[in-house]
Design an enzyme around this catalytic site. Structure first.
Site, mmCIF file in Angstrom:
data_model
loop_
_atom_site.group_PDB
_atom_site.id
_atom_site.type_symbol
_atom_site.label_atom_id
_atom_site.label_comp_id
_atom_site.label_asym_id
_atom_site.label_seq_id
_atom_site.Cartn_x
_atom_site.Cartn_y
_atom_site.Cartn_z
ATOM 1 N N ASN A 103 46.970 35.997 -8.297
ATOM 2 C CA ASN A 103 46.731 36.495 -6.902
ATOM 3 C C ASN A 103 46.554 37.992 -6.786
ATOM 4 O OD1 ASN A 103 46.651 36.205 -3.910
ATOM 5 N ND2 ASN A 103 48.902 36.721 -3.997
ATOM 6 N N HIS A 136 47.142 40.927 -4.200
ATOM 7 C CA HIS A 136 47.997 41.172 -2.935
ATOM 8 C C HIS A 136 47.790 42.795 -2.385
ATOM 9 C CE1 HIS A 136 51.358 41.204 0.133
ATOM 10 N NE2 HIS A 136 51.628 42.113 -0.251
ATOM 11 N N LEU A 153 49.714 27.327 1.445
ATOM 12 C CA LEU A 153 50.648 27.175 0.442
ATOM 13 C C LEU A 153 50.038 26.563 -0.697
ATOM 14 C CD1 LEU A 153 53.527 28.365 0.423
ATOM 15 C CD2 LEU A 153 54.397 26.111 0.727
#
Ligand code: GRF
Length: 215
Positions: free
Chosen positions: A106, A108, A91
């Site tokens: 990010n 994904h 995290l």
């Protein structure tokens, strides 16, 4: 006056194939690159990502989970301006998420907002896509927000699901698309072409022609 290059940190827990793609893209852009790879961080001491960084003489830091909260201090030490998460399984501390608002992406391995959220990583994502009978998957590049996998979407690329796909075979094709889409998205960000607006939306992303090759 020339704009100074962004100082990019890549955070990765695994083999670092996305890190490799990012580095290859920066090298290929040469003097036109809008970022330099300034730091690689991993929570796993044996991560391939750290090994790759060392082989390029890029600072490579193992940050064990007990020291996770010191991430921001590390980023400050290296004068980092932008962050790319590339398969980082820890995290991100809230102070980092807040300070890097609009400057952290990010990737994904599915089409968000489906198949995301806590626990959805690696082969689990592709297994869930297959179990749902979805016909299309593909990578999503998004800004990192305080809510897991919910930040504003920058780019996606469709990867058709085949009737004989396994989680591995689908994952391999999605990963190949990540390797193209992620460096391209990071270049848009670090060159200042895209911004995260106060309305929470991404501004400046060029429209894709999905009949063409990946950017
Ligand atoms: C990729 O599938 C990415 O979508 C996810 O983690 C994986 C990282 O793989 N966030 P690699 O270490 O870049 O090969």
């Amino acid at each position: 006056m020339t704009t100074p290059r962004a100082r990019l940190a890549v955070l990765a827990s695994g083999s670092g194939s996305n890190l490799q793609a990012i580095r290859d893209d920066l090298v290929a852009r040469g003097p036109a690159a809008s970022a330099e790879l300034a730091l690689v961080v991993s929570d796993r001491v044996a991560a391939g990502a750290l090994e790759r960084a060392r082989s390029w003489s890029v600072p490579a830091v193992h940050l064990p989970k007990e020291r996770n909260e010191s991430l921001d201090a590390l980023l400050q030490q290296h004068a980092i301006t932008h962050i790319a998460l590339a398969g980082y399984l820890r995290l991100i501390p809230l102070d980092v998420v807040r300070r890097f608002h609009g400057r952290m992406l990010n990737v994904h391995p599915a089409l968000l907002p489906a198949f995301g959220g806590p626990g959805m990583y690696g082969a689990r994502v592709h297994a869930a896509v297959l179990a749902a009978g979805a016909r299309v998957s593909g990578p999503t590049v998004h800004f990192v927000s305080e809510h897991y996998d919910e930040g504003a979407i920058v780019a996606q690329w469709p990867v058709p699901v085949r009737s004989n796909d396994s989680a591995d075979s689908l994952g391999a094709r999605v990963l190949a698309a990540e390797h193209r889409l992620y460096p391209w998205s990071l270049h848009l960000l670090t060159s200042g072409a895209i911004t995260l607006g106060p309305d929470g939306r991404v501004h400046g992303v060029p429209d894709f022609d999905f009949d063409r090759e990946l950017p």
